[in-house]
Structures are given as structure tokens and as C-alpha cells.
Design a protein around this motif. Structure first.
Motif, mmCIF file in Angstrom:
data_model
loop_
_atom_site.group_PDB
_atom_site.id
_atom_site.type_symbol
_atom_site.label_atom_id
_atom_site.label_comp_id
_atom_site.label_asym_id
_atom_site.label_seq_id
_atom_site.Cartn_x
_atom_site.Cartn_y
_atom_site.Cartn_z
ATOM 1 N N UNK A 1 0.824 -1.211 0.000
ATOM 2 C CA UNK A 1 0.000 0.000 0.000
ATOM 3 C C UNK A 1 0.856 1.258 0.000
ATOM 4 N N UNK A 2 1.999 1.214 0.704
ATOM 5 C CA UNK A 2 2.914 2.351 0.728
ATOM 6 C C UNK A 2 3.596 2.524 -0.622
ATOM 7 N N UNK A 3 3.972 1.419 -1.235
ATOM 8 C CA UNK A 3 4.625 1.471 -2.544
ATOM 9 C C UNK A 3 3.672 2.029 -3.596
ATOM 10 N N UNK A 4 2.417 1.615 -3.555
ATOM 11 C CA UNK A 4 1.443 2.169 -4.507
ATOM 12 C C UNK A 4 1.305 3.681 -4.324
ATOM 13 N N UNK A 5 1.241 4.115 -3.074
ATOM 14 C CA UNK A 5 1.129 5.554 -2.804
ATOM 15 C C UNK A 5 2.339 6.311 -3.352
ATOM 16 N N UNK A 6 3.548 5.754 -3.155
ATOM 17 C CA UNK A 6 4.762 6.412 -3.629
ATOM 18 C C UNK A 6 4.779 6.523 -5.151
ATOM 19 N N UNK A 7 4.413 5.445 -5.852
ATOM 20 C CA UNK A 7 4.366 5.480 -7.310
ATOM 21 C C UNK A 7 3.295 6.457 -7.793
ATOM 22 N N UNK A 8 2.140 6.457 -7.124
ATOM 23 C CA UNK A 8 1.057 7.361 -7.520
ATOM 24 C C UNK A 8 1.449 8.823 -7.311
ATOM 25 N N UNK A 9 2.284 9.070 -6.303
ATOM 26 C CA UNK A 9 2.785 10.431 -6.069
ATOM 27 C C UNK A 9 3.620 10.900 -7.257
ATOM 28 N N UNK A 10 4.499 10.040 -7.738
ATOM 29 C CA UNK A 10 5.312 10.394 -8.895
ATOM 30 C C UNK A 10 4.433 10.662 -10.121
ATOM 31 N N UNK A 11 3.418 9.849 -10.286
ATOM 32 C CA UNK A 11 2.483 10.055 -11.400
ATOM 33 C C UNK A 11 1.806 11.408 -11.287
ATOM 34 N N UNK A 12 1.321 11.738 -10.088
ATOM 35 C CA UNK A 12 0.614 13.001 -9.871
ATOM 36 C C UNK A 12 1.513 14.206 -10.095
ATOM 37 N N UNK A 13 2.801 14.033 -9.858
ATOM 38 C CA UNK A 13 3.768 15.130 -10.036
ATOM 39 C C UNK A 13 4.267 15.241 -11.474
ATOM 40 N N UNK A 14 3.784 14.377 -12.351
ATOM 41 C CA UNK A 14 4.159 14.451 -13.758
ATOM 42 C C UNK A 14 5.504 13.844 -14.092
ATOM 43 N N UNK A 15 6.101 13.120 -13.142
ATOM 44 C CA UNK A 15 7.424 12.534 -13.370
ATOM 45 C C UNK A 15 7.389 11.543 -14.524
ATOM 46 N N UNK A 16 6.338 10.746 -14.588
ATOM 47 C CA UNK A 16 6.254 9.710 -15.616
ATOM 48 C C UNK A 16 5.927 10.271 -16.998
#
Length: 334
Positions: free
Chosen positions: A241-256
């Protein structure tokens, strides 16, 4: 770009404890680590907080910053290595003597929570830093794993090549044993890197421990993610659950939307909460069809052995040939 001088036998390696007090809670492992590096021809200089503990940390914020700054300002110390990570290295960032590092560049190396220091120093000075072994955590391990970690340390930090091809370790481990009673090598597993993509990608490698990056995100200490960068991320002892949150944070910040490829390191003792899913599965779900090539399982992480990754240099990944290489220099000759 600023390049530290390549390390040579006989040089002094200073060690410091920017967060957790490993020199106190793991004295046997510390002694083994020091003896190992000394047997390889290096001289060790202990930081001022060696043997000190302030419960969850080695000292106050200013004491920890001063320990690091003393090593930075010591002209005889050519490499500065953390003893271990922890949770609070980001507290030191306003107090680091960045100007002294510009004037006398030296190798700064560590991993996990030390990501905050590595990225901040790179962002503030342009000095290439190194995601790699920590004294107690890495060099206190037993052979043959410690030998493989040292070989990468030697290959990267004691050479002046303009390119370097990584070789996948045949075996690895994330077995957790009590450090102070461990008296034999850990069991190891067959290794595998997964190259998910086609063709070749080349770009600047940037990143480190993902959970730590969140503690400097949006600050002047986090290097800006540029178009075409290769994002290197790994984590340890986290639940899915923490890993999903971390990846989703990067997505929300436009990193991907910017990066040309992702290097996802092994996750030490990942807790899938009964799902049977891997960190790679979570990343692919979060990407939701974004066509970003991924190298999964890279051994620059919390597992053993550990490969050294220079932060800020050009890296190429050939997904057809399954090759990852450093493509620009990372140290300079003395």
C-alpha cells in the motif's frame, strides 16, 4: 558538473552517521566493516559521533551536520561514507558546507536515507555523488557477498573509465539476520534482471530511495526531473500500500510524463499483503499504459551484493541486448 577524484589505496575514507546510530547498536558489525576496508588498503577516519547515540539518531541536527562538515573540510579525507541510513538525513540539508565541497570535491557515498544528502549535494553543487554501500550495513557483511559489493566499489570509484558495463550478480539475498550474532554468510538466491521494453534509451540517471525522496520533494534540494532522464528508484521493508502511494505520487507530479526509462531496484523484504504482487506489478498498474521501458531488479538497493550507481551521469539501457552501461565519466584522475 563537478567530479571527485578517483580513490586509490592508501586514501582516507571518513565515515559518519547522519541518522541512525549504527556505531552504537552494531559495534561488532562496525568492527568487521572497518577491518575489511583496512585490509583492502584504505585508512579510515571516524566521524565525531562514532559511539554516540541520541535514541533514534546519532546526535542533534547540528551535531550531525557538524560531523559531516568536519569530514568535508578535512583535505586528507577523499571519500565520505555513511555508516547506515535511517529516517532523518534531510534535517541536515540547510547546514551542509556546500561551498567547501565545491572547492574540494570528494566522493560522497551511501544509500537509503542518505539519498537526501546525495541529491541535495548534487543539486546544490553539481558534484557527482554515489548511491552505494554504507560502512556498517554493507561492508560488515560476510563473504562472498561483501567481496562482490567491494568489487563494484573498486570498479566505479577507483577507475577513470569513460564507460562501464554493469554485470548482474549471479546470486543475491535479502535475508534478515541479527547483526550482532550473525557469524556466517547469508543464504543466497539465483538472480534475474527484467528488461521490459525495446531499443536503447540514454539519459541522466537521477533518484535513489523513493521513500526518502518524498522528504525533499518540492525543495531546492531535489534536482529537477528533466525530459529524458532515467529515473532510478528502490525501497525497503515497505508494504504494497505504501509502494502504490509512492508510485502514484510520482504520477501526480508528472514525473512519468518526463522520464525516458525507469530503473526499479529490488525491494528488500517487500510485504505484498497477501496479494502475490510485486513492486513491478504495482508500478505497471500505476503507469496505466504509459509506454515507459523498465529495468526491474537492479542490484543497487538494500539487498546484497550492492552495485554502485553514480547520480547525475549518463546511462544507457539496451533493452534488446539487456545491457546497462555508464556512458559519461563520474570521477577524475588525481
Amino acid at each position: 558538473m563537478i567530479y571527485p577524484q578517483a580513490l586509490k589505496k592508501g586514501d582516507k575514507i571518513g565515515f559518519f552517521s547522519p541518522s541512525s546510530p549504527a556505531t552504537v547498536f552494531a559495534p561488532n558489525r562496525l568492527s568487521r566493516a572497518k577491518s575489511y576496508l583496512e585490509s583492502k588498503g584504505f585508512n579510515l577516519v571516524e566521524g565525531s559521533l562514532t559511539g554516540h547515540s541520541d535514541f533514534y539518531r546519532s546526535g542533534s541536527i547540528l551535531e550531525r551536520a557538524e560531523e559531516l562538515n568536519r569530514l568535508i573540510r578535512n583535505p586528507d579525507v577523499r571519500c565520505i561514507m555513511s555508516t547506515i541510513g535511517g529516517y532523518n538525513s534531510n534535517s541536515l540539508l540547510p547546514y551542509i558546507d556546500y561551498e567547501a565541497l565545491r572547492k574540494d570535491p570528494k566522493i560522497i557515498i551511501g544509500y537509503s536515507d542518505v539519498t537526501a544528502l546525495l541529491l541535495a549535494i548534487y543539486a546544490q553543487t553539481g558534484l557527482i555523488t554515489f548511491y552505494g554501500p554504507a560502512l556498517v550495513a554493507s561492508f560488515g557483511e560476510f563473504p562472498p557477498l561483501v567481496e562482490e559489493t567491494f568489487q563494484s566499489f573498486l570498479d566505479i570509484l577507483c577507475s577513470t573509465y569513460d564507460s562501464y558495463q554493469y554485470k548482474m550478480p549471479e546470486l543475491w539475498t535479502d535475508v534478515l539476520l541479527e547483526w550482532e550474532t550473525q557469524d556466517s554468510p547469508k543464504p543466497r538466491y539465483p538472480n534475474k534482471w527484467q528488461f521490459l521494453g525495446n531499443g536503447q534509451v540514454r539519459g541522466r540517471i537521477i533518484g535513489g530511495n523513493l521513500n526518502t525522496i518524498a522528504g525533499i520533494w518540492g525543495s531546492k534540494y531535489m534536482p529537477e526531473i528533466n525530459s529524458g532522464d532515467i529515473l532510478f528508484i528502490e525501497d525497503s521493508l515497505k508494504g504494497i500500500e505504501t509502494v502504490e502511494r509512492s508510485f502514484a505520487h510520482l504520477l501526480a507530479c508528472g514525473v512519468f510524463d518526463k522520464v525516458g526509462a525507469i530503473i526499479l531496484g529490488k525491494h528488500e523484504l517487500f510485504n505484498d499483503k497477501g496479494t502475490g504482487r510485486t513492486p513491478l506489478d504495482v508500478l505497471i498498474e500505476v503507469l496505466n499504459g504509459k509506454n515507459i521501458p523498465i529495468l526491474y531488479g537492479f542490484d543497487s538497493c538494500h539487498t546484497h551484493p550492492m552495485l554502485v550507481t553514480p547520480i547525475g551521469v549518463e546511462v544507457s539501457i539496451n533493452f534488446d541486448s539487456e545491457i546497462i552501461k555508464l556512458e559519461s565519466r563520474w570521477v577524475q584522475e588525481k
